[in-house]
Design a protein around this motif. Structure first.
Motif, short mmCIF file in Angstrom:
data_model
loop_
_atom_site.label_atom_id
_atom_site.label_comp_id
_atom_site.label_asym_id
_atom_site.label_seq_id
_atom_site.Cartn_x
_atom_site.Cartn_y
_atom_site.Cartn_z
N ASN A 102 35.91 48.84 52.18
CA ASN A 102 35.96 48.28 53.54
C ASN A 102 35.06 47.05 53.65
O ASN A 102 35.44 46.05 54.25
CB ASN A 102 35.55 49.33 54.57
N GLY A 103 33.87 47.14 53.07
CA GLY A 103 32.96 46.00 53.07
C GLY A 103 33.55 44.80 52.35
O GLY A 103 33.35 43.66 52.75
N PHE A 104 34.28 45.07 51.27
CA PHE A 104 34.95 44.00 50.53
C PHE A 104 35.94 43.25 51.43
O PHE A 104 35.94 42.03 51.49
CB PHE A 104 35.67 44.58 49.30
N SER A 111 34.83 35.08 54.91
CA SER A 111 34.42 33.98 54.04
C SER A 111 35.42 32.82 54.11
O SER A 111 36.52 32.95 54.64
CB SER A 111 34.31 34.46 52.59
N ARG A 112 35.02 31.71 53.52
CA ARG A 112 35.87 30.53 53.49
C ARG A 112 37.04 30.66 52.54
O ARG A 112 37.98 29.88 52.59
CB ARG A 112 35.05 29.31 53.09
N ILE A 113 37.00 31.63 51.66
CA ILE A 113 38.08 31.77 50.68
C ILE A 113 39.22 32.63 51.20
O ILE A 113 40.15 32.93 50.47
CB ILE A 113 37.55 32.37 49.36
N CYS A 114 39.15 33.02 52.45
CA CYS A 114 40.20 33.86 53.05
C CYS A 114 41.45 33.02 53.24
O CYS A 114 41.66 32.38 54.27
CB CYS A 114 39.71 34.46 54.36
N THR A 115 42.28 33.00 52.22
CA THR A 115 43.52 32.21 52.22
C THR A 115 44.70 33.17 52.05
O THR A 115 44.51 34.33 51.67
CB THR A 115 43.52 31.20 51.06
N PRO A 116 45.91 32.70 52.30
CA PRO A 116 47.07 33.59 52.15
C PRO A 116 47.19 34.23 50.77
O PRO A 116 47.59 35.38 50.65
CB PRO A 116 48.26 32.67 52.45
N ILE A 118 44.79 35.10 48.74
CA ILE A 118 43.79 36.16 48.64
C ILE A 118 44.20 37.33 49.53
O ILE A 118 44.18 38.49 49.10
CB ILE A 118 42.39 35.65 49.05
N VAL A 119 44.61 37.04 50.75
CA VAL A 119 44.99 38.10 51.69
C VAL A 119 46.16 38.92 51.14
O VAL A 119 46.18 40.14 51.27
CB VAL A 119 45.32 37.50 53.08
N ARG A 120 47.10 38.25 50.51
CA ARG A 120 48.26 38.94 49.94
C ARG A 120 47.83 39.97 48.89
O ARG A 120 48.50 40.97 48.68
CB ARG A 120 49.22 37.91 49.33
N ASN A 121 46.70 39.75 48.24
CA ASN A 121 46.23 40.62 47.17
C ASN A 121 45.07 41.51 47.56
O ASN A 121 44.42 42.08 46.68
CB ASN A 121 45.81 39.78 45.97
N LEU A 122 44.79 41.66 48.83
CA LEU A 122 43.62 42.45 49.23
C LEU A 122 43.68 43.89 48.72
O LEU A 122 42.65 44.44 48.32
CB LEU A 122 43.44 42.43 50.74
N GLU A 123 44.84 44.50 48.72
CA GLU A 123 44.94 45.89 48.27
C GLU A 123 44.51 46.07 46.82
O GLU A 123 43.63 46.87 46.52
CB GLU A 123 46.35 46.44 48.49
N PRO A 124 45.12 45.34 45.87
CA PRO A 124 44.66 45.53 44.49
C PRO A 124 43.24 45.03 44.26
O PRO A 124 42.49 45.61 43.48
CB PRO A 124 45.68 44.74 43.65
N LEU A 125 42.83 43.97 44.97
CA LEU A 125 41.47 43.45 44.79
C LEU A 125 40.42 44.44 45.28
O LEU A 125 39.41 44.65 44.62
CB LEU A 125 41.31 42.11 45.50
N LYS A 126 40.67 45.07 46.43
CA LYS A 126 39.67 46.02 46.93
C LYS A 126 39.61 47.25 46.04
O LYS A 126 38.56 47.86 45.89
CB LYS A 126 39.90 46.36 48.39
N ALA A 127 40.74 47.62 45.42
CA ALA A 127 40.72 48.73 44.47
C ALA A 127 39.92 48.36 43.23
O ALA A 127 39.07 49.13 42.76
CB ALA A 127 42.14 49.13 44.10
N LEU A 128 40.14 47.16 42.69
CA LEU A 128 39.39 46.72 41.51
C LEU A 128 37.90 46.56 41.80
O LEU A 128 37.08 46.71 40.90
CB LEU A 128 39.95 45.38 41.00
N SER A 154 33.23 35.91 45.46
CA SER A 154 33.37 35.46 44.07
C SER A 154 34.24 36.43 43.27
O SER A 154 35.02 36.01 42.42
CB SER A 154 32.00 35.31 43.41
N PHE A 155 34.13 37.72 43.57
CA PHE A 155 34.97 38.71 42.90
C PHE A 155 36.44 38.46 43.22
O PHE A 155 37.29 38.51 42.33
CB PHE A 155 34.56 40.13 43.33
N ALA A 156 36.74 38.18 44.48
CA ALA A 156 38.13 37.93 44.89
C ALA A 156 38.71 36.72 44.19
O ALA A 156 39.86 36.75 43.74
CB ALA A 156 38.19 37.76 46.41
N VAL A 157 37.93 35.66 44.08
CA VAL A 157 38.41 34.44 43.41
C VAL A 157 38.62 34.70 41.91
O VAL A 157 39.64 34.32 41.34
CB VAL A 157 37.44 33.27 43.64
N ALA A 158 37.66 35.36 41.28
CA ALA A 158 37.74 35.59 39.83
C ALA A 158 38.89 36.51 39.44
O ALA A 158 39.43 36.41 38.35
CB ALA A 158 36.42 36.18 39.33
N ASN A 159 39.26 37.41 40.32
CA ASN A 159 40.26 38.43 39.98
C ASN A 159 41.60 38.26 40.68
O ASN A 159 42.50 39.07 40.49
CB ASN A 159 39.70 39.82 40.31
#
Length: 175
Positions: A102-104, A111-116, A118-128, A154-159
């Motif tokens: 949830n914090g992720f 953050s400024r990196i909240c782009t479409p 990144i948002v499209r991948n929130l489910e797999p990113l928050k799991a990772l 940074s985790f969201a951008v890297a992954n």
């Protein structure tokens, strides 16, 4: 975070043969200068513990190493491990895993990196995200929570790209 089979044996008191059998289906890495030793993801290894070995978790965490040396990248192939790990967690561990995920989402959203993309991948990113070394450590043994607000962007951008590919590939296989 990764552990060697010797660390698993030392923490649990099981033989090398038993540990090898339990970890036989777990994907592993052999790092450069690893002398051929297999390193297993900590999150996958703790899921193989028997109920009577639950007290071995802190020792496993203590022996675990971050093979990426602070790099926020987590292989997208680890997505099934991350999802299984969250499902495996109980009690306080489950609460901490949910709080981290949830914090992720909140940190990335703010953050400024909240782009479409990144948002499209929130489910797999928050799991990772539960496999980030600081987060995994906190989920398993508690203590001070990681600084999710600084780690998450940074985790969201890297992954992001690998997570997108792996996630959609899994969806295609399921369909």
């Amino acid at each position: 975070m990764y552990i060697k089979i010797e660390d698993y044996c030392a923490a649990t008191g099981v033989s090398t043969a038993t540990a090898g059998r339990r970890l036989s289906d777990v994907p592993f890495r052999i790092p450069t200068r690893g002398r051929g030793r297999k390193h297993f993801p900590l999150a996958a290894a703790v899921m193989t513990l028997k109920a009577k070995e639950a007290d071995a978790v802190p020792e496993l965490v203590q022996h675990a190493r971050d093979l990426c040396r602070g790099d926020p990248y987590v292989e997208a192939r680890a997505l099934p491990i991350a999802e299984s790990f969250v499902d495996w967690c109980e009690g306080g561990m489950r609460d901490r895993a949910r709080a981290a995920m949830n914090g992720f989402v909140v940190a990335v959203s703010n953050s400024r990196i909240c782009t479409p993309t990144i948002v499209r991948n929130l489910e797999p990113l928050k799991a990772l995200f539960v496999l980030h070394p600081d987060v995994t450590r906190w989920i398993l043994v508690g203590g001070n929570p990681p600084d999710v607000d600084n780690l998450a962007p940074s985790f969201a951008v890297a992954n992001n790209a690998p997570a997108l590919d792996e996630y959609h590939l899994n969806l295609e296989h399921a369909a």
